[in-house]
Design an enzyme around this catalytic site. Structure first.
Site, PDB file in Angstrom:
ATOM      1  N   SER A  41     -11.599   5.114  -4.370  1.00 10.45           N
ATOM      2  CA  SER A  41     -12.479   5.047  -5.657  1.00 10.45           C
ATOM      3  C   SER A  41     -13.031   4.173  -5.599  1.00 10.45           C
ATOM      4  O   SER A  41     -12.552   2.741  -5.758  1.00 10.45           O
ATOM      5  CB  SER A  41     -11.518   5.598  -7.157  1.00 10.45           C
ATOM      6  OG  SER A  41     -12.258   5.427  -8.497  1.00 10.45           O
ATOM      7  N   ILE A  44     -11.369   1.861  -8.296  1.00 14.22           N
ATOM      8  CA  ILE A  44      -9.439   0.359  -7.469  1.00 14.22           C
ATOM      9  C   ILE A  44      -9.953   0.013  -6.938  1.00 14.22           C
ATOM     10  O   ILE A  44     -10.431   0.432  -5.463  1.00 14.22           O
ATOM     11  CB  ILE A  44      -8.790   1.595  -7.193  1.00 14.22           C
ATOM     12  CG1 ILE A  44      -8.294   2.551  -8.058  1.00 14.22           C
ATOM     13  CG2 ILE A  44      -7.227   1.045  -6.428  1.00 14.22           C
ATOM     14  CD1 ILE A  44      -7.958   4.077  -8.042  1.00 14.22           C
ATOM     15  N   VAL A  49      -7.492  -8.987   1.304  1.00  9.97           N
ATOM     16  CA  VAL A  49      -7.218 -11.013   1.164  1.00  9.97           C
ATOM     17  C   VAL A  49      -7.319 -11.402   2.313  1.00  9.97           C
ATOM     18  O   VAL A  49      -6.687 -12.215   3.343  1.00  9.97           O
ATOM     19  CB  VAL A  49      -6.642 -11.875   0.668  1.00  9.97           C
ATOM     20  CG1 VAL A  49      -6.982 -11.183  -0.996  1.00  9.97           C
ATOM     21  CG2 VAL A  49      -5.287 -11.170   0.044  1.00  9.97           C
ATOM     22  N   LYS A  80     -10.249 -17.642  16.423  1.00 12.95           N
ATOM     23  CA  LYS A  80      -9.226 -17.629  15.686  1.00 12.95           C
ATOM     24  C   LYS A  80      -8.122 -18.034  17.063  1.00 12.95           C
ATOM     25  O   LYS A  80      -7.506 -17.027  17.562  1.00 12.95           O
ATOM     26  CB  LYS A  80      -7.813 -16.854  14.902  1.00 12.95           C
ATOM     27  CG  LYS A  80      -7.284 -17.332  14.652  1.00 12.95           C
ATOM     28  CD  LYS A  80      -6.216 -16.687  13.409  1.00 12.95           C
ATOM     29  CE  LYS A  80      -5.026 -16.722  13.050  1.00 12.95           C
ATOM     30  NZ  LYS A  80      -4.142 -16.026  12.571  1.00 12.95           N
ATOM     31  N   ILE A 352      -2.463  -6.550   9.441  1.00 18.14           N
ATOM     32  CA  ILE A 352      -3.522  -5.772   9.564  1.00 18.14           C
ATOM     33  C   ILE A 352      -2.727  -5.003  11.107  1.00 18.14           C
ATOM     34  O   ILE A 352      -3.104  -4.699  11.724  1.00 18.14           O
ATOM     35  CB  ILE A 352      -5.199  -6.749   9.828  1.00 18.14           C
ATOM     36  CG1 ILE A 352      -6.067  -6.593   9.016  1.00 18.14           C
ATOM     37  CG2 ILE A 352      -5.862  -6.099  11.072  1.00 18.14           C
ATOM     38  CD1 ILE A 352      -7.267  -7.316   8.937  1.00 18.14           C
TER      39      ILE A 352
END
Length: 510
Positions: A41, A44, A49, A80, A352
């Site tokens: 949805s 929502i 982050v 990185k 992740i």
């Protein structure tokens, strides 16, 4: 063992990074006649982050066949080479946890054993510099340089490893396009109820607020902290690790980009937690993770805003969480992936990866409609072990401190920790031994960097290292440090590399 028919309907509940990573990976099954539906949805929000990753993401991107430069441009990513930790062991400390390896093992000895023995000597022979001087990723990060590793294993450049900083929302959008092109169907709507089989308790369908039913045989819960399916519907409990990881709040806010684009994440320890700094091409991601039992929300926000390099570009987002995991991540015909399965603060950028790990185990143990308990139990064993190993590594950062300037750090320094961590640290304290466990995410080199960076110095070293001739090891170390320094110096700057290969268009550009 039970046997069933092949699964033909997979339903993913929730979007965001977890949902669309899962959808992109599972979309491979559509060619075999499996329908994959993702329900989410727009009303929502997602947490989104977590913008820093670790090198294992390369495996996921290769699984999907993604072009790396295209992925970087689409997600405003930067490279990185590691994580810089500031004020963790002591106030004023600064060290890097780099990716890649330190030095080169030789004569049956780990490189760090040779370095430890040599650094214990006096005079010129013992002047070998810090261990980080022998890691190309660390040296390049310190110079603000970047180049992709060499595929030639004999080249020093092959020892470097890297990950990414990216916009998690853009990554989810990128993967959504990938998944939909391969047959995944997205259904917009909020779930009102969940239907279950009266006898087995298996989930049979989710019902949206407007009455639409989405039926499935395998349900994947990517609904975030709420854990709508695994937690609320199936009642799987949650193990809290708050006694080991006392931070339970976070504030996130983006700020304007500044130059230069540093090729590493920064984690700065504060009074009752830590602040992250993640440089993307178009902005800097910032946040403050802290303990509400030791610090107020207003103070935490003020500290975060005071530490920004540039002007904020959005309002701060406040998050509440309890570190830990579900008792089981696979229950009946439902598997939780992402925050619905557990949460470990992003200090080592593992969120992740844990999504990715859940997906890879799902594909390796993909069930049929019999949902064999052997496959379910193996999935739960593997993920439970991996969560615990990541947990221990993160706890190490808090517990291995000499800080006593606040009640928070007093607690962290003196708190009891898991036996698994205590045993590992004590083995290191003796003769610098550290062995990678089955399924352990973090390499031995990662442990070396954090243990030494936070002043856990071994009492000795492997006796075999003492058998090596001092002049020989001295030449070996000085030559290696020189080659690594020159290799890093010859690289382009991080910004130059991005500009040449994968610069993204500014947001809003045509």
């Amino acid at each position: 063992m039970s046997a069933g028919a092949p699964i033909t309907k997979v339903v993913i509940v929730g979007g965001g990074t977890a949902g669309w990573m899962t959808a992109a990976a599972v979309s491979r099954l559509t060619a075999a006649g499996v329908s994959v539906t993702l329900v989410e949805s727009d009303e929502i929000g997602t947490v989104g982050v977590g913008e820093a990753t670790i090198p294992s993401l390369h495996d996921f991107n290769r699984l999907l066949g993604l072009d790396e430069d295209e992925f970087i441009r689409a997600t405003q990513a930067t490279f990185k080479l590691g994580i810089e930790f500031v004020n963790w062991g002591r106030l004023g400390d600064r060290y890097l946890h780099p990716f890649g390896v330190h030095g080169r093992d030789t004569q049956g000895l780990k490189f760090h054993q040779i370095w430890l023995r040599q650094s214990s000597l006096g005079g010129a022979d013992g002047d070998v510099g810090p261990l980080a001087d022998y890691c190309l990723s660390a040296v390049a990060a310190g110079m603000g340089k970047f180049a992709r590793p060499s595929q030639n294993p004999a080249a020093v450049l092959s020892t470097m490893a890297y990950a990414f900083h990216f916009d998690a929302g853009l990554y989810a959008r990128f993967l959504r396009g990938y998944a939909e092109e391969r047959g995944v169907t997205r259904v917009e709507g909020k779930i009102a109820t969940v239907e279950q089989d009266g006898e087995t308790g298996f989930i049979t369908a989710v019902v949206l607020g407007d009455g639409r039913r989405v039926e499935g045989e395998l349900f994947i819960d990517c609904s975030g902290f709420r854990a709508l399916l695994l937690g609320e519907t199936l009642g799987v409990g949650y193990h809290s690790w708050l006694h080991w990881l006392p931070c339970d709040r976070a504030i996130a806010i983006p700020s304007e980009s500044v130059s230069p684009l540093t090729p590493y994440t920064r984690a700065t320890a504060g009074k009752a937690g830590w602040r992250w700094r993640i440089p993307l091409q178009h902005r800097i991601g910032n946040g403050h993770v802290y303990s509400s039992a030791h610090y107020g929300d207003e103070d935490a926000l003020r500290d975060l805003l005071d530490g920004l390099d540039g002007a904020p570009t959005a309002e701060p987002r406040h998050l509440r969480f309890t570190p830990g995991r579900r008792e089981r991540l696979w229950e009946k015909n439902c598997i939780a992936i992402g925050l619905s399965g557990g949460f470990i603060e992003p200090l080592e950028s593992t969120s992740i990866h844990l999504i990715q790990s859940g997906i890879s185990r799902l594909l390796a143990l993909f069930p049929d409609t019999g949902f064999d308990a052997v496959e379910r139990d193996e999935y739960n064993r593997w993920l439970t072990r991996e969560y615990a190993q990541v947990r221990d590594f993160v706890i190490l950062h808090y517990h291995a401190t000499e800080r006593s300037d606040t009640s928070f750090w007093d607690y962290c320094r003196t708190m009891p920790v898991p036996d698994s961590l205590t045993e590992r640290v004590e083995l290191w304290r003796g003769k610098a031994r550290n062995f990678r466990m089955q399924g352990d995410l973090f390499t031995e080199d990662s442990w070396y960097a954090v243990l030494l960076g936070q002043h856990i110095v071994p009492h000795g070293y492997d006796p075999l290292a003492a058998a090596l001739p001092v002049p020989e090891t001295s030449r070996f170390l000085h030559h290696l440090r020189d080659v690594i320094g020159k290799t890093a110096a010859a690289m382009p700057t991080h910004e130059e590399f991005i500009a040449q290969h994968c610069a993204a268009r500014p947001p809003g550009a045509a």
